[in-house]
Design an enzyme around this catalytic site. Structure first.
Site, mmCIF file in Angstrom:
data_model
loop_
_atom_site.group_PDB
_atom_site.id
_atom_site.type_symbol
_atom_site.label_atom_id
_atom_site.label_comp_id
_atom_site.label_asym_id
_atom_site.label_seq_id
_atom_site.Cartn_x
_atom_site.Cartn_y
_atom_site.Cartn_z
ATOM 1 N N ASP A 102 4.447 18.709 6.046
ATOM 2 C CA ASP A 102 5.357 18.100 7.291
ATOM 3 C C ASP A 102 5.598 19.314 8.242
ATOM 4 O O ASP A 102 6.170 20.596 7.871
ATOM 5 C CB ASP A 102 6.745 17.896 6.749
ATOM 6 C CG ASP A 102 7.276 16.628 7.729
ATOM 7 O OD1 ASP A 102 7.428 15.537 7.119
ATOM 8 O OD2 ASP A 102 7.690 17.220 8.662
ATOM 9 N N ASN A 131 7.951 19.244 20.796
ATOM 10 C CA ASN A 131 7.623 18.141 21.824
ATOM 11 C C ASN A 131 8.585 18.064 23.143
ATOM 12 O O ASN A 131 8.152 18.145 24.140
ATOM 13 C CB ASN A 131 7.585 16.750 21.101
ATOM 14 C CG ASN A 131 6.271 16.275 20.700
ATOM 15 O OD1 ASN A 131 5.240 16.747 21.147
ATOM 16 N ND2 ASN A 131 6.387 15.554 19.728
ATOM 17 N N ASP A 156 0.616 18.047 20.561
ATOM 18 C CA ASP A 156 -0.625 17.832 19.916
ATOM 19 C C ASP A 156 -1.319 19.011 19.560
ATOM 20 O O ASP A 156 -1.948 19.037 18.634
ATOM 21 C CB ASP A 156 -1.630 17.215 21.212
ATOM 22 C CG ASP A 156 -1.114 15.536 21.357
ATOM 23 O OD1 ASP A 156 -0.246 15.181 20.534
ATOM 24 O OD2 ASP A 156 -1.634 14.993 22.313
ATOM 25 N N ASP A 211 4.023 13.579 12.342
ATOM 26 C CA ASP A 211 3.694 15.186 11.997
ATOM 27 C C ASP A 211 3.700 15.506 10.576
ATOM 28 O O ASP A 211 3.699 16.302 10.025
ATOM 29 C CB ASP A 211 5.123 16.067 12.428
ATOM 30 C CG ASP A 211 6.365 15.411 11.916
ATOM 31 O OD1 ASP A 211 6.256 14.234 11.408
ATOM 32 O OD2 ASP A 211 7.368 16.363 11.943
#
Lengths: 266, 231
Positions: free
Chosen positions: B79, B87, B96, B122
């Site tokens: 994770d 983000n 990304d 994620d």
């Protein structure tokens, strides 16, 4: 090491499957080691279903059970066996030994520690199977000798025993004896085959690879059955029989330190 | 229907699908289109790793294989820590980039037989067949360290650093589990890694309390022997 400063080589004899000749190997190997000048005691570690005394035609007045329960001193239980070795017999039919308690563990440890000061070899003849008692007895021995016959069920059980001893006791070397093998080459081939499967399925899970040592084979021999029926020790009764000679070779292989596994459980 | 699915990347290489002229295609061409669509349906468009659908199939197969072969496997869940923050702070393109970085590290560190997947958002996973417990920890630690040491370089010269939390469980032949249980166990370890402060690996302890002999072991033990005795 015990208080006397001497320490016997402790060898557990086990097999997984019953009836493959563990007690036969234990008793005759002991006699063969005596012939090589060693002081040997065989402890019948099949605590619930002992029969070493029957095989050797002994009439024990007291057994390991009496030592474990503190009713007898160890020296009062040890018997002289034909073949010049000593025997610590156990009782048969005692259901309390079908489970391993911490009391029994402690007492067995104490008894083996006391005995190991008086002999060159302590041979622990375990029961069949992979019960916690069998595995505990094996854990008391620095060396393990696995007896198998060329029967598929025996090979499968020997393999399961090897796997458990490798994974649970971190054994890195185990001795194999093939009983009733056609010849030495057959026994060696079976050991190699077991090693291949061990390499693929067991050694991929252990930190140190397990090595199987082919200690020897005992050929099928009518003298074995004949001695057993008379409750006599083959090595004494028919010392020149092929099986006796093979046992003598086993003793030599075991007694020559370079050839043998000295792998202690960690 | 296909256009609505939105697999634009994949459809671009299949003009027949886009133009709706499938009827004029040969069988081979149709088969190629089907293969490509299958491929698209099993992969993550961003990272190129396999997606959740493929991962679940692979995990189910691996659980069965472990029980049959007797070989221990390892499932890792990876994770990306603070993905939402990345983000929100730097925008989705950098987000990304972060996901691509993790995917790149995973691809570099697994064996050809392993399966690295993006399970959505994620979250990533790796299935490692025939993986010894000590090797499993090494691989997990290597993944964690390499992500930490691979920052994203922004155009203004700043670097965005990332960390991962990794949870893992061994799939052992001694306990037959269904794949949801395996997933749940790995999830618990991931939760532990997160709650203990993130940027760490948490694996369950593999204690070989039992050593069952599998069908494969038995057949390898006994088959050659059977042939031998017939000679």
């Amino acid at each position: 090491m015990n208080s006397s400063g001497l320490s016997a080589r402790i060898v557990a004899i086990t097999s997984g499957k019953g009836g493959v000749g563990k007690t036969f190997v234990a008793a005759n190997l002991a006699a063969a080691l005596v012939k090589r000048g060693r002081r040997v005691l065989v402890l019948d570690a099949d605590l619930g279903l002992a029969n070493l005394d029957i095989v050797l035609n002994l009439n024990p007045k007291a057994t390991l059970h009496d030592a474990l329960t503190g009713q007898c001193a160890i020296k009062d239980i040890v018997l002289a066996a034909p073949g010049g070795f000593w025997v610590m017999p156990a009782a048969s039919g005692l259901i309390e030994y079908s489970r391993l308690t911490s009391d029994v563990q402690g007492e067995l440890r104490r008894i083996i520690d006391e005995l190991s000061g008086q002999y060159d070899y302590l041979i622990l003849d375990t029961g069949a199977g992979i019960s916690d008692l069998v595995l505990f007895v094996a854990s008391l021995a620095k060396e393990v000798l696995i007896v198998a016959t060329p029967e598929p069920a025996s090979i499968a059980d020997a393999y399961a025993t090897i796997k458990i001893l490798a994974l649970m006791q971190q054994r890195t070397s185990l001795n194999l004896v093939f009983n009733q093998a056609r010849n030495a080459a057959d026994g060696r081939k079976l050991t190699e085959q077991l090693q291949q499967v061990v390499d693929r399925f067991v050694n991929t899970q252990t930190a140190t690879a397990v090595r199987l040592v082919h200690l020897g084979h005992i050929p099928g021999d009518p003298a074995v059955g004949s001695a057993a029926r008379k409750r006599q020790l083959l090595f004494v009764q028919a010392p020149d029989s092929p099986a006796s000679k093979a046992v003598a070779e086993l003793a030599e292989a075991l007694d020559a330190p370079a050839k043998v596994s000295h792998c202690a459980p960690q | 229907m296909l256009r609505q699915a939105g697999y634009a990347d994949g459809l671009q290489v299949m003009p027949e699908v886009q133009s709706g002229s499938l009827q004029s295609c040969s069988c081979e061409a149709l088969q190629a289109i089907i293969d490509r669509l299958c491929d698209i349906s099993l992969h993550d468009a961003l990272t190129g790793l396999v997606n959740t659908r493929y991962f679940k199939l692979a995990l189910g197969r691996e659980v069965d294989r472990v029980f049959r072969s007797g070989e221990i496997a390892l499932l890792l869940l990876i994770d990306l820590d603070s993905f939402k923050e990345i983000n929100d702070t730097y925008g989705h393109l950098v987000g990304d980039q972060a996901l691509l970085t993790v995917a790149g590290v995973l691809t570099k560190n697994v064996r050809p037989m392993d399966t690295a997947a993006r399970c959505g958002g994620d979250e990533f996973a790796v299935i490692l067949p025939n993986c010894r417990p000590d090797t499993g920890r090494l691989i997990a630690e290597r993944i964690r360290m390499q992500v930490e040491q691979t920052p994203i370089a922004l155009t203004d010269g700043r670097n965005v650093r990332m960390t991962t939390s990794i949870g893992g469980t061994h799939i052992s032949p001694s306990r037959k589990l269904v794949f949801e249980e395996v997933l749940d166990q790995a999830d618990q370890q991931l939760y532990r890694a997160k709650s203990e402060g993130r940027n760490r690996v948490s694996l369950d302890v593999q204690a070989p309390v039992a050593a069952p002999v599998s069908f494969d072991e038995k057949s390898q033990l006994l088959d050659p022997f059977g042939r031998d005795s017939d000679e």
